[in-house]
Design a protein around this motif. Structure first.
Motif, PDB file in Angstrom:
ATOM      1  N   TYR A  92       0.800  -1.232   0.000  1.00 21.50           N
ATOM      2  CA  TYR A  92       0.000   0.000   0.000  1.00 21.50           C
ATOM      3  C   TYR A  92       0.834   1.284   0.000  1.00 21.50           C
ATOM      4  CZ  TYR A  92      -3.501  -3.414   1.351  1.00 21.50           C
ATOM      5  OH  TYR A  92      -4.297  -4.521   1.398  1.00 21.50           O
ATOM      6  N   GLU A 138       2.299   2.814  -2.528  1.00 20.41           N
ATOM      7  CA  GLU A 138       1.966   3.681  -3.661  1.00 20.41           C
ATOM      8  C   GLU A 138       0.764   4.565  -3.347  1.00 20.41           C
ATOM      9  OE1 GLU A 138       3.501   4.142  -6.564  1.00 20.41           O
ATOM     10  OE2 GLU A 138       5.041   2.628  -6.224  1.00 20.41           O
ATOM     11  N   GLU A 139      -0.254   3.986  -2.694  1.00 21.11           N
ATOM     12  CA  GLU A 139      -1.450   4.755  -2.351  1.00 21.11           C
ATOM     13  C   GLU A 139      -1.125   5.868  -1.364  1.00 21.11           C
ATOM     14  OE1 GLU A 139      -1.192   1.493  -2.425  1.00 21.11           O
ATOM     15  OE2 GLU A 139      -2.896   0.657  -3.499  1.00 21.11           O
ATOM     16  N   SER A 154       0.937   8.547  -3.295  1.00 22.38           N
ATOM     17  CA  SER A 154       0.159   9.347  -4.243  1.00 22.38           C
ATOM     18  C   SER A 154      -0.841  10.262  -3.527  1.00 22.38           C
ATOM     19  CB  SER A 154      -0.575   8.440  -5.238  1.00 22.38           C
ATOM     20  OG  SER A 154      -1.504   7.639  -4.598  1.00 22.38           O
TER      21      SER A 154
END
Length: 101
Positions: free
Chosen positions: A86, A88-89, A92
């Motif tokens: 998780y 990347e979430e 971002s």
């Protein structure tokens, strides 16, 4: 790196100051390094600071939102580099993905 960025990527009259978390170790090290860079001492090959002005300012993390953001960004970036789930979430969520490496 911030001084380099300001020197090469901004208009000619833009300057910055350094705000760091107020810890005993940070206070001692940053003041010493900052003074050395301002003086362009012999121990460094750095050309000296041109756009970072004034002294280092120290603040409690709870009083300075940018310090909180820097910690959150570093946490997310570290998770990406170590391949955590998780990440990347989280990364971002800090802003537009095309603005980050």
């Amino acid at each position: 790196m911030a001084d380099f960025f300001l020197h090469h990527s901004s208009n000619n009259n833009e300057v910055a100051t350094v705000i760091a978390e107020d810890t005993q170790s940070a206070r001692k090290r940053l003041k010493s390094v900052h003074k050395g860079l301002l003086r362009k001492t012999d121990w460094t090959r750095h050309p000296g600071l041109k756009r970072i002005v004034g002294s280092v300012h120290f603040a409690e993390k709870s009083d300075e939102p940018l310090l909180q953001y820097a910690d959150a960004f570093a946490f997310a970036f570290r998770r990406i580099l170590s391949g955590h789930k998780y990440s990347e979430e989280l990364y971002s969520a800090m802003g537009p993905a095309d603005k980050f490496p």
